[in-house]
Design a protein around this motif. Structure first.
Motif, mmCIF file in Angstrom:
data_model
loop_
_atom_site.group_PDB
_atom_site.id
_atom_site.type_symbol
_atom_site.label_atom_id
_atom_site.label_comp_id
_atom_site.label_asym_id
_atom_site.label_seq_id
_atom_site.Cartn_x
_atom_site.Cartn_y
_atom_site.Cartn_z
ATOM 1 N N GLU A 197 58.039 29.323 99.123
ATOM 2 C CA GLU A 197 58.910 30.002 100.079
ATOM 3 C C GLU A 197 58.719 31.513 99.994
ATOM 4 O O GLU A 197 58.664 32.202 101.026
ATOM 5 C CB GLU A 197 60.371 29.633 99.824
ATOM 6 N N LEU A 198 58.633 32.037 98.776
ATOM 7 C CA LEU A 198 58.411 33.478 98.625
ATOM 8 C C LEU A 198 57.077 33.876 99.243
ATOM 9 O O LEU A 198 56.995 34.875 99.963
ATOM 10 C CB LEU A 198 58.464 33.894 97.156
ATOM 11 N N ALA A 199 56.041 33.100 98.992
ATOM 12 C CA ALA A 199 54.727 33.408 99.566
ATOM 13 C C ALA A 199 54.803 33.418 101.089
ATOM 14 O O ALA A 199 54.250 34.320 101.743
ATOM 15 C CB ALA A 199 53.691 32.391 99.088
ATOM 16 N N GLY A 200 55.497 32.450 101.656
ATOM 17 C CA GLY A 200 55.659 32.409 103.107
ATOM 18 C C GLY A 200 56.432 33.606 103.634
ATOM 19 O O GLY A 200 56.082 34.173 104.680
ATOM 20 N N ALA A 201 57.474 33.999 102.906
ATOM 21 C CA ALA A 201 58.280 35.152 103.325
ATOM 22 C C ALA A 201 57.470 36.440 103.260
ATOM 23 O O ALA A 201 57.645 37.331 104.100
ATOM 24 C CB ALA A 201 59.535 35.252 102.462
ATOM 25 N N ILE A 202 56.582 36.535 102.307
ATOM 26 C CA ILE A 202 55.703 37.712 102.223
ATOM 27 C C ILE A 202 54.721 37.682 103.391
ATOM 28 O O ILE A 202 54.506 38.695 104.064
ATOM 29 C CB ILE A 202 54.969 37.756 100.864
ATOM 30 N N ARG A 203 54.136 36.501 103.651
ATOM 31 C CA ARG A 203 53.174 36.380 104.749
ATOM 32 C C ARG A 203 53.794 36.698 106.108
ATOM 33 O O ARG A 203 53.193 37.390 106.925
ATOM 34 C CB ARG A 203 52.576 34.965 104.789
ATOM 35 N N ASP A 204 55.005 36.181 106.343
ATOM 36 C CA ASP A 204 55.603 36.383 107.674
ATOM 37 C C ASP A 204 56.382 37.699 107.784
ATOM 38 O O ASP A 204 56.936 38.020 108.833
ATOM 39 C CB ASP A 204 56.469 35.196 108.091
ATOM 40 N N GLY A 205 56.432 38.460 106.703
ATOM 41 C CA GLY A 205 57.054 39.777 106.740
ATOM 42 C C GLY A 205 58.559 39.791 106.561
ATOM 43 O O GLY A 205 59.174 40.852 106.644
ATOM 44 N N SER A 206 59.165 38.635 106.300
ATOM 45 C CA SER A 206 60.616 38.629 106.119
ATOM 46 C C SER A 206 61.031 39.231 104.778
ATOM 47 O O SER A 206 62.194 39.599 104.602
ATOM 48 C CB SER A 206 61.198 37.221 106.307
ATOM 49 N N ILE A 207 60.078 39.357 103.877
ATOM 50 C CA ILE A 207 60.293 40.142 102.648
ATOM 51 C C ILE A 207 59.236 41.234 102.645
ATOM 52 O O ILE A 207 58.038 40.952 102.744
ATOM 53 C CB ILE A 207 60.196 39.277 101.371
ATOM 54 N N ASP A 208 59.690 42.456 102.559
ATOM 55 C CA ASP A 208 58.798 43.615 102.572
ATOM 56 C C ASP A 208 58.015 43.679 101.269
ATOM 57 O O ASP A 208 58.599 43.617 100.181
ATOM 58 C CB ASP A 208 59.642 44.883 102.761
ATOM 59 N N VAL A 209 56.709 43.814 101.373
ATOM 60 C CA VAL A 209 55.875 43.877 100.175
ATOM 61 C C VAL A 209 56.155 45.107 99.329
ATOM 62 O O VAL A 209 55.775 45.147 98.156
ATOM 63 C CB VAL A 209 54.369 43.799 100.510
ATOM 64 N N ALA A 210 56.827 46.105 99.878
ATOM 65 C CA ALA A 210 57.180 47.309 99.120
ATOM 66 C C ALA A 210 58.585 47.225 98.528
ATOM 67 O O ALA A 210 59.033 48.173 97.872
ATOM 68 C CB ALA A 210 57.072 48.535 100.012
ATOM 69 N N ASP A 211 59.266 46.108 98.709
ATOM 70 C CA ASP A 211 60.621 45.931 98.170
ATOM 71 C C ASP A 211 60.575 46.052 96.648
ATOM 72 O O ASP A 211 59.864 45.294 95.983
ATOM 73 C CB ASP A 211 61.142 44.555 98.590
ATOM 74 N N PRO A 212 61.320 46.995 96.067
ATOM 75 C CA PRO A 212 61.294 47.182 94.620
ATOM 76 C C PRO A 212 61.683 45.919 93.840
ATOM 77 O O PRO A 212 61.125 45.650 92.769
ATOM 78 C CB PRO A 212 62.304 48.305 94.374
ATOM 79 N N ALA A 213 62.598 45.122 94.375
ATOM 80 C CA ALA A 213 62.991 43.883 93.692
ATOM 81 C C ALA A 213 61.830 42.892 93.677
ATOM 82 O O ALA A 213 61.586 42.207 92.668
ATOM 83 C CB ALA A 213 64.215 43.269 94.361
ATOM 84 N N LEU A 214 61.098 42.800 94.772
ATOM 85 C CA LEU A 214 59.925 41.917 94.838
ATOM 86 C C LEU A 214 58.874 42.384 93.843
ATOM 87 O O LEU A 214 58.334 41.579 93.077
ATOM 88 C CB LEU A 214 59.345 41.895 96.247
ATOM 89 N N LEU A 215 58.586 43.675 93.858
ATOM 90 C CA LEU A 215 57.560 44.207 92.955
ATOM 91 C C LEU A 215 57.938 43.993 91.489
ATOM 92 O O LEU A 215 57.086 43.629 90.671
ATOM 93 C CB LEU A 215 57.311 45.685 93.252
ATOM 94 N N ALA A 216 59.194 44.198 91.164
ATOM 95 C CA ALA A 216 59.645 43.980 89.782
ATOM 96 C C ALA A 216 59.486 42.514 89.400
ATOM 97 O O ALA A 216 59.042 42.196 88.285
ATOM 98 C CB ALA A 216 61.103 44.425 89.631
#
Length: 118
Positions: free
Chosen positions: A79-98
């Motif tokens: 689900e996270l991979a899909g959200a990254i692919r479709d842009g619903s989670i920003d790849v620059a989101d500090p929480a994602l990067l952490a």
């Protein structure tokens, strides 16, 4: 039910030590190379047994925080991979990067901790 001693980790460590200290010292070439590979495999399995549950729990917690719900780990990862692919989670989101850094570091700590040095 927990098995009495020796534990699985203790048994694996005994085999690893035998290969590393006795076998590798008395063989050369191809056999020594394969003994070294076996030592590395056993070391990785030992770290997985010792650290795997903790790493998995931390990864799950990070995914729950990011996605807002729980579920099977593999489905959360997808689900996270899909959200990254479709842009619903920003790849620059500090929480994602952490989360990605922590998960990658835990994976490297198990696979080969020499590569995880700061």
């Amino acid at each position: 039910m927990t098995q009495p001693r020796p534990t699985a980790v203790e048994l694996l460590d005994a085999v690893r030590s035998f290969l590393e200290e006795d076998v590798m010292a008395s063989v050369e070439g191809r056999v020594q190379f394969h003994a070294r590979v076996a030592v590395n495999v056993l070391s990785t399995v030992i770290r997985e047994l010792e650290q795997g549950d903790i790493a998995e729990a931390a990864e799950r917690a990070g995914l729950v925080d990011l996605l807002g719900h729980d579920g099977p780990l593999d489905e959360l990862v997808e689900e996270l991979a899909g959200a990254i692919r479709d842009g619903s989670i920003d790849v620059a989101d500090p929480a994602l990067l952490a989360h990605l850094r922590a998960t990658a570091r835990a994976d490297v700590e198990i696979a080969n901790p020499r590569h995880a040095a700061d």
